[in-house]
Design an enzyme around this catalytic site. Structure first.
Site, short mmCIF file in Angstrom:
data_model
loop_
_atom_site.label_atom_id
_atom_site.label_comp_id
_atom_site.label_asym_id
_atom_site.label_seq_id
_atom_site.Cartn_x
_atom_site.Cartn_y
_atom_site.Cartn_z
N CYS A 27 -4.40 -63.16 -55.85
CA CYS A 27 -5.86 -63.15 -55.79
C CYS A 27 -6.43 -61.97 -56.58
O CYS A 27 -6.33 -61.95 -57.79
CB CYS A 27 -6.31 -63.15 -54.32
SG CYS A 27 -8.02 -63.66 -54.10
N HIS A 81 -3.03 -67.56 -51.57
CA HIS A 81 -2.44 -66.48 -50.77
C HIS A 81 -1.19 -66.94 -50.03
O HIS A 81 -1.28 -67.36 -48.87
CB HIS A 81 -3.45 -65.99 -49.73
CG HIS A 81 -4.57 -65.19 -50.28
ND1 HIS A 81 -4.60 -63.82 -50.24
CD2 HIS A 81 -5.71 -65.57 -50.91
CE1 HIS A 81 -5.71 -63.37 -50.80
NE2 HIS A 81 -6.41 -64.42 -51.22
N GLU A 138 1.04 -65.22 -48.61
CA GLU A 138 1.32 -64.41 -47.41
C GLU A 138 0.64 -64.98 -46.17
O GLU A 138 1.01 -64.66 -45.04
CB GLU A 138 0.92 -62.95 -47.64
CG GLU A 138 -0.57 -62.62 -47.52
CD GLU A 138 -1.38 -62.96 -48.77
OE1 GLU A 138 -0.84 -63.62 -49.67
OE2 GLU A 138 -2.57 -62.55 -48.84
#
Lengths: 231, 750
Positions: free
Chosen positions: A85, A202, A204
């Site tokens: 990002c 993302h 994660e």
């Protein structure tokens, strides 16, 4: 395996990356943007957020942080670097990756799951078969990838397009599947060598099943296995 | 003694212009024993404004129960705090930013979020979630679309940058909010119990340090000229009173302040909100029983030639006030400097109990600090039952012609699903980062948000969780404020229970018209009484809150809107629940009982354009038993989905469960009620849940021990919602009515 996660003023996903990495049984530590010592880290993560408040342009100030000169040297030596990002935006500003991220075509911030198709690429960070579809959330206002036609040809020819936005069944919708208007539905690219990887979604956020899912685990485990096998 | 700068003739005139009433001015003169200075008048007028002093509401708010087993900090601080187990504590509060947002929606909403977030980390807690409650006029009006779009963008723009997830909220569109939108922001923070910090100044000789942004003329008089007056045609002129936010600065403030508290470098910490430095400094001083001596020439200014009073009342955002011992000053500068923040000594703590303001050598204000914070007059406003109530309550929905055929009922459901007050809110929450921090277990779109208790950044995650919901149906409160306020509580508790959480405490944001009008004050009093009785029945305290009066435009008050923000606890966060139907063949079960109650319903509004009748009855004892049943059943793991029945009734609840799950259902509601009541009655105390077919008997036994009606009404499966003899609609049509509506309305389409 130890990931170094850079903290710029305004980063806000650094703790998420650390949590994801630790959830997968690996180590992670924070690197302050003013530090210049990357010793002890096997891979560097530039996390999401709003470094320097996105002033001037997303990532435009962060690339001048003292730590970035070291990150560039680390990448040039072949060290694995991932920008997620805002981290992707910083990598393009630092010219470690080509192109730029413009404002979403819908002119709105967009936070929702996105289907991504893994492409045939040289990326060292992913070890999933081409054609695999994963669901990973996007969360950005400026994720509209753009580059010139020559660069796009080069990216395609060199296997540098790593991820494309797609429909849940892996196809591309008429008029594109990108939630942000990205050129050629590009969600993530890598450099020619494959060690520097930038993506808007993302991963994660989809590592710990309690808070999202598991489709993002491969984004952290593959690089660890590669490093372990190289020794 | 300050240098006099106002004559005895001019002073009362300025006092009135600043919003002080003549007898309030006399009280200031009595306290000081002389004519006040300009700076003193500004400071008193702000601190004694309704917004800061609660002078009209204080007595009534005394009705609220505020204590309980979980409570670590009740009302009176920047936020309330409860213990949630294993030494973890949660701080939360809701606050209004209505008037600034009605003038400048983006900045008004953004700084509303910024302000409530500061209240949370002032307590020593890391902000972990943000919610909101919004009201606008109807979206066929371009101005309302502008306000709505701007407020949503502002909430997202600020919260997203901070990295605090916006996990839930509610929005309604009603004519009553046309001239006065409501922007209520709630924030939740997490800390270890021992880190609880209070905003207290102490220790004469200690230094007063201003941290964060520079001070300018923005937001001057926000609390008095904006928040404590009604709107009229001059509202646009008040734009300069709206503050401008910088979320990047606030993000740095969060990190720096939490680090300062973690290292025990501060004696006290307060945030600068309404009435700026005047408010935070005088409150910190009066809590500590000390005085303060501040020199405005030390304050970093962003504009030239600012007057002392401008420094003292500026509402420039992203500023914090800390009290620091001289020994720790260098360490404080070091931490702030590392985060790129200014930290400036602007004065010191004294033992005089007086708040002294200097401009260099000259004293410009000198008053007993406690009189600013605590000596505002307390009023006991007259109240009178509004005349409109008899008329609206007398309305009998039975006199209307209702849809009866399967086709009519089906079309009605599609229209109610497409109502702006019912349809999907995904257009809103997809603009909010609702996942950052990786603790969001249930994302927006279900009954309540569920968050894991944990500090992922430090690797401290627990198996516990909280569920949070904001609720209020202003229409019910308009038709019967006492019942409406109880329903606001009951719905919040049901939403949290449907997610697996047991209600622990609430915050509230009480939005009303002008309290000096007896009919308005009556609705306020009745709402507080209703909410208070509901809290008592559930054994759930009010730990923080905010009152917003003067929500009127051109003499018309908004609907009484006592918004509830409720936090519940999940002992095991993995045992949470969402509303989507999940497995074909599961039994669809109705908990509670439907009666013929169409008064105040969404159906009446959508199909007959009426807001009338009596709102549904609410039985607090059965509400509490239903919530207990839901939490217990979800805790056993047998409940596969749970969704409460609210606006639009059982028909809408079933459709929402189908749409969310992407699967249909076949249901039989019997024939004791006509279709319109079975589907659209908004009877309280109900929830739709699913269990595996062979778990229904176990559920039924559990329900019996909770004295809650438990009826198997159907089965999950197929791609249609079929209600025997009443309607039969393909899932695709339900989706088409429900999902794209809000975005279309925002774009001005019908």
């Amino acid at each position: 395996m130890r990931f170094g996660v850079v903290r710029f003023p305004g980063s806000n996903c650094e703790q998420d990356v650390v949590h994801a990495v630790r959830y997968l049984g690996m180590e992670a530590g924070y690197i302050w943007h003013g530090d210049t010592d990357l010793v002890g880290y096997d891979a560097i993560v530039l996390p999401g957020g709003f470094s320097y408040g996105d002033y001037i342009r997303c990532g435009a100030v962060a690339r001048f942080s003292p730590v970035m000169a070291e990150v560039v040297r680390f990448a040039e030596r072949g060290g694995p670097v991932i920008g997620i990002c805002n981290g992707f935006q910083i990598l393009t500003e630092a010219h470690l990756l080509p192109g730029a991220l413009l404002r979403n075509t819908g002119l709105k911030f967009v936070c929702k799951p996105a289907s991504l198709r893994v492409e045939e690429s040289v990326c060292q960070w992913l070890d999933l078969p081409a054609g695999t579809v994963v669901s990973v959330p996007v969360n950005h206002n400026e994720g509209n990838y753009i580059c010139d036609e020559d660069t796009l040809e080069r990216l395609r020819g060199n296997g540098q397009v790593v991820l494309r936005y797609c429909e849940p069944d892996g196809t591309t919708a008429e008029g594109g599947s990108a939630p942000n208007g990205a050129f050629d539905d590009i969600a993530g690219i890598c450099n020619e060598r494959g060690n520097v990887f930038g993506l808007m979604p993302h991963p994660e956020r989809v590592v710990d099943p309690l808070s999202g899912g598991t489709d993002g685990q491969a984004f952290f485990t593959a690089i660890a296995q590669r490093i372990a096998s190289v020794g | 003694m300050p240098i006099p700068d106002l004559s005895a003739e001019l002073a009362p005139q300025l006092a009135v212009e600043l919003g002080l009433k003549p007898d309030e001015y006399e009280k200031v003169v009595d306290i000081l024993g002389r004519t006040p200075t300009i700076t003193e008048l500004y400071m008193y007028s702000l601190m004694w404004s309704e917004h800061c002093s609660y002078k009209h509401s204080k007595k009534t708010l005394g009705l609220f129960p505020t204590t309980g087993a979980h409570v670590l900090q009740g009302p009176g601080e920047n936020a309330g705090v409860i213990g949630v187990g294993d030494g973890w504590a949660v701080a939360f509060k809701m606050e209004s930013h209505n008037h600034p947002s009605a003038i400048e929606p983006y900045q008004g909403a953004a700084t509303g979020v910024g302000g409530i977030i500061r209240d949370i980390f002032t307590m020593g807690a890391r902000p972990i979630a943000s919610l909101n409650s919004l009201r606008f006029g109807t979206l066929d009006n371009p101005r309302q679309r502008y306000l709505f779009e701007g407020a949503v963008a502002g909430i997202g723009g600020y919260g997203n940058c901070l990295g605090v997830p916006t996990v839930g909220g509610e929005v309604y569109f009603e004519e009553a909010y046309e001239g006065n939108c409501l922007i209520n922001a709630m924030a939740v923070g997490l800390m270890r119990e021992e880190k609880l910090t209070r905003a207290v100044a102490a220790g004469p000789g200690n230094l007063v340090v201003l941290i964060g942004s520079t001070t300018g003329r923005d937001g001057i008089g926000g609390a008095s000229t904006l928040a404590s007056q009604e709107f009229d045609e001059r509202a646009e002129d008040k734009r300069p009173s709206v503050q401008v936010g910088d979320p990047f600065e606030e993000k740095l403030l969060i990190e720096a302040c939490l680090e300062l508290l973690d290292k025990s470098l501060l004696v006290g910490l307060g945030d600068l909100g309404a009435a700026g430095l005047t408010s935070s400094a005088s409150e910190m001083a009066s809590r500590g029983g000390v005085g303060l001596d501040i020199d405005v020439t030390m304050i970093p200014a962003r504009e030239e030639a600012m007057k002392p009073f401008e420094y003292m009342v500026s509402e420039s955002q992203e500023r914090m006030l800390a009290v620091v011992t001289p020994e720790n000053l260098e360490a404080v500068h070091e931490v702030c400097g590392r985060w790129g923040l200014r930290s400036t000594v602007i004065g010191e703590v004294t033992d005089t109990g007086r708040f002294v303001v200097r401009e260099g050598e000259n004293v410009v204000a000198d008053m007993p600090a406690a009189t600013l914070a605590h000596d505002a007059p307390v009023y006991n406003p007259a109240k009178e039952r509004p005349a409109y109530l008899d008329e609206v309550q007398a309305f009998d929905p039975g006199t209307l012609e209702h849809p009866a055929t399967q086709e009519q009922l089906g079309d009605t459901l599609l229209r109610v699903l497409a109502s702006p007050n019912v349809c999907s809110r995904h257009w809103i929450w997809e603009q909010y980062d609702h996942q950052v921090m990786l603790n969001t277990v249930v994302v927006p779109g279900s009954d309540a948000a569920v968050l894991r208790i944990g500090d992922t950044g430090r690797g401290e995650v627990t198996g516990r969780g909280i569920a949070v919901s904001t609720d209020c149906n202003g229409r019910y409160c308009y038709l019967d404020p006492y019942t409406g306020a109880q329903i606001a509580f009951a719905e919040a508790a049901r939403n949290v229970a449907c997610s697996g959480g047991r209600a622990a405490a609430i915050t509230d944001c009480l939005n009303f018209g002008n309290p000096e009008k007896p009919e308005v004050f009556w609705t306020f009093y009745e709402s507080v009484r209703g909410l208070s009785d509901a809290c008592t029945a559930f054994g759930v305290p009010v730990i923080s809150g905010n009152v917003s009066f003067y929500n009127e435009s051109f003499g018309q008050p908004i609907y009484p809107t006592p918004t509830v923000g409720l936090v519940g606890i999940l002992e095991d966060v993995s045992r949470h629940c969402t509303m989507d139907f999940k497995h074909e063949g599961d039994a669809v079960v109705l908990l509670g009982r439907t009666t013929h109650e169409l008064g105040g319903s969404e159906y009446l509004k959508v199909e007959h354009d009426l807001v009338a009748g009596r709102p549904p009855k609410v039985e607090l004892v059965s509400e509490r038993l239903l919530c207990e049943l839901l939490v217990t059943a979800i805790g056993t793991g047998i409940v596969r989905s749970a969704h409460d029945c609210s606006e639009g009734g059982l028909g809408v609840a079933l459709a929402e469960c189908c749409i969310a799950g992407g699967v249909g259902a076949a249901v039989d509601l019997g024939d004791t009620l006509p279709g319109v009541a079975a589907l659209f009655s908004e009877s309280q105390g109900r929830a739709v849940i699913t269990v595996a077919a062979d778990h229904f008997e176990a559920l039924k036994m559990l329900a019996a021990t909770h004295a809650t009606p438990c009826t198997k009404i159907g089965t999950v499966g197929g791609d249609r919602l079929r209600v025997e003899g009443m309607l039969d609609i393909p899932l695709a049509e339900l989706r088409e009515a429900y999902l794209p509506t809000l975005e279309r309305l925002v774009h001005g389409e019908r």
